[in-house]
Design a protein around this motif. Sequence first.
Motif, short mmCIF file in Angstrom:
data_model
loop_
_atom_site.label_atom_id
_atom_site.label_comp_id
_atom_site.label_asym_id
_atom_site.label_seq_id
_atom_site.Cartn_x
_atom_site.Cartn_y
_atom_site.Cartn_z
N UNK A 161 -1.64 -6.86 -6.72
CA UNK A 161 -2.25 -5.53 -6.73
C UNK A 161 -1.58 -4.59 -5.76
N UNK A 162 -0.53 -5.05 -5.09
CA UNK A 162 0.01 -4.25 -4.01
C UNK A 162 1.50 -3.98 -4.17
N UNK A 185 0.78 -1.23 0.00
CA UNK A 185 0.00 0.00 0.00
C UNK A 185 0.81 1.27 0.00
N UNK A 186 2.10 1.19 -0.32
CA UNK A 186 2.88 2.42 -0.43
C UNK A 186 3.04 2.76 -1.90
N UNK A 187 3.29 4.02 -2.17
CA UNK A 187 3.45 4.39 -3.57
C UNK A 187 4.92 4.36 -3.95
N UNK A 188 5.80 4.48 -2.97
CA UNK A 188 7.21 4.61 -3.29
C UNK A 188 8.03 3.47 -2.71
N UNK A 189 8.73 2.73 -3.55
CA UNK A 189 9.53 1.61 -3.08
C UNK A 189 11.01 1.79 -3.40
N UNK A 241 3.92 -5.36 -7.07
CA UNK A 241 3.98 -4.68 -8.35
C UNK A 241 4.87 -3.45 -8.26
N UNK A 274 8.19 -2.68 -10.49
CA UNK A 274 8.27 -1.49 -11.33
C UNK A 274 9.50 -0.65 -10.97
N UNK A 303 12.70 -2.34 -12.20
CA UNK A 303 12.90 -2.20 -13.65
C UNK A 303 13.33 -0.78 -13.98
N UNK A 304 12.68 0.19 -13.34
CA UNK A 304 12.99 1.60 -13.63
C UNK A 304 14.45 1.92 -13.32
#
Lengths: 336, 397
Positions: free
Chosen positions: B231-232, B205-209, B235, B239, B242-243
Amino acid sequence: MDFLNAIVALGNYVIVPGLTYGAQLALGALGVTLVFGILRFSNFAHGDTMAFGTMVTIMVTWLFQALGIGFGVLPTALLALPFGILATAALLLFTDRAVYRFYRKQKVNPIILVIVSMGVMFVTNALVRFAIGVGEYQFTDGARFLITAGRFKAMTGLDEGLAIRTTQAITVVTAAVAVAVLFWFLGSTRTGKSMRAYSDNEDLALLSGINPEKVVAVTWIITAALATTAGVLYGLDKSFKAFTYFQLLLPIFASAIVGGLGRPLGAIAGGFIIAFSEVTVTYAWKKVLGYLMPEGLEPSGLMQLLSTDYKFAVSFVILVIVLLFKPTGLFKGAQT
Amino acid sequence: MKKLLMTGVALAALAGGASVAGAGDVKIGIILGFTGPLESITPNMANGAELAIAEVNAAGTLLDGSKVVPVRADSTCIDASAATAAAERLVTSDKINAIMGADCSGVTGAILANVAVPNGVVMVSPSATSPGLSTADDKGFFFRTAPSDARQGVVMAEILKDRGFDTVAVTYTNNDYGKGLADSFAAAFKDIGGTVTINTAHEDGKADYSAEVGALASAGGDALVVVGYTDQGGKGIIRASLDSGAFDTFVLPDGMISDNLAEDIGPGLNGSFGQYPGTDSQGAEMFQKIAKDAGFDGTSTFAAESYDAAALIMLAMEMGKSADSAVLKDHVMHVANAPGEQIFPGDLAKAIKILKDGGDVDYVGATAVELIGAGESAGNYREIEIKDGSIETVKYR
């Protein structure tokens, strides 16, 4: 060569993400600090204001995309941003008219306004979820990378890659522009000066003929612009989800308080301090040290001060330390 | 005349009462995370369970003509108190006979301990895979058609070894499922000579990993094992990796595999691989066919296990001649395992008839169900690889 590799690894995993996240937090904290400085309360609805502005921007972006309007290599959302700001400004002016003005007229204790803002927070939150849903939305388009890790490696021949996303560059540039405009506005325009006067001493400002309603309205409009910009940049860079915006409130408040509530410069410094401390304290230094240390002395462990689970704890520890030793924040803001 | 009338009414009431006792409704609670981290796969899980129920209702022969009614409730997957409240409601106010669920390991453990065992209600979970549930104090009320992750960890380690990976980094979602699977994998991988450079948690549920990925990248490894949810955070981790170019091969266990993931991430995911419970027994194909006829995707994760879970509950009822959980719990293992005639999806009516006549069945179902130990599936896995944005089955293990 090893030295360059170390610098690049550090840049890729610490400096670039830290700068981006810091810029997003700084913009958010500026909004909080502005409301605190001029309207004299901690606005808990700020995270959800960001979500609302981002939501409107996303919807306008979808409309533009459907109409085939693009922005070249830049995300279409930047074109939609002004519409988001307008809608958010309208919402904030409406809540001020409908809610805050009543309490301001009563000259209530600031803590009551804080509680009122929580109510506004829940309503805005529900509004966003009702309109766009609770799911996760990616709305970035255009070129995804300025430079990818693979291309950087091929170009420089280094072992480490440096990736810079378009959204990261846009975030830092937009944040810098927004901050410059804000400081110019507060420092050089008549309205900006009257806002500062109102913030410094309300009674004196009223005596010298400053129209309080105008100051309040302008404050809300600027807050809307800052919140929407921060929200859209964050959403472009990561993703939009109503719940994460709600959670953003914590690091944003930490940034504003660390910097000194009511001090715009402090909010910016606070944003970067919180962002970098979250990233550096939990970073595993093994790779960087492996490049820097002489052969045979490379660390075998991870060289990680704290596990990443404690990321949020870091900002709170900093917050506690600042409040204990410098309660007004680093830039001498209001006593919290 | 009046007396006669009264007698008539009493008789009618008696007859009505008798018919309720003989062929009343049987209620099966379907407790899955319709909201929360698994919300993209739970609709098809519920469809799977309800397909089995519809099949039995179409035959109309269960317990001399009882109708089975599914009652859905939301486990939320992550909120133990919400899940317990939902289960409590099903047991006390809907008066369900058994539970098909729950989905995530944490809430399943909570419902088992707080609702199922105290009220004596049988639970058959299609997807709770934490090794911890094998030793839970279930008083015999808990079964699962999904294997324990202790098994999945071993399979994942073998797949990596076969593909020539020696060092991997592991990140897991910070809950019972994530930690259980990550630890069992790390142990199994070390046993066969592999190296785990880092085994660390991430919060959902965080936006920044970026901080998490920074630590993982620094530890290094040829591939990143992501024990998380589609969904959490899982992913988000992929992302961000990969970025920043930190990893380009990902190992995906069951919670991560869904069509959404391949679509959302895009070409970066090509070449990644993983495994989820699945089998090449003919039951799988038969299930996919009847699922397709019913209008949903039978290959969706845990849909087949859900069908089997619901089917096992109903067959055990028939064997014990009672919808009562206290009786039913003693027959689940029996109908699931040999000896007896093999039962595949679509054969439920036949199975009920055999059981009614006193015969024996060996329920194979859609996932080659074989219950071992304390009532959990022995575990067959489908090894998959992502090629050109779609999930392809490599082989079965």
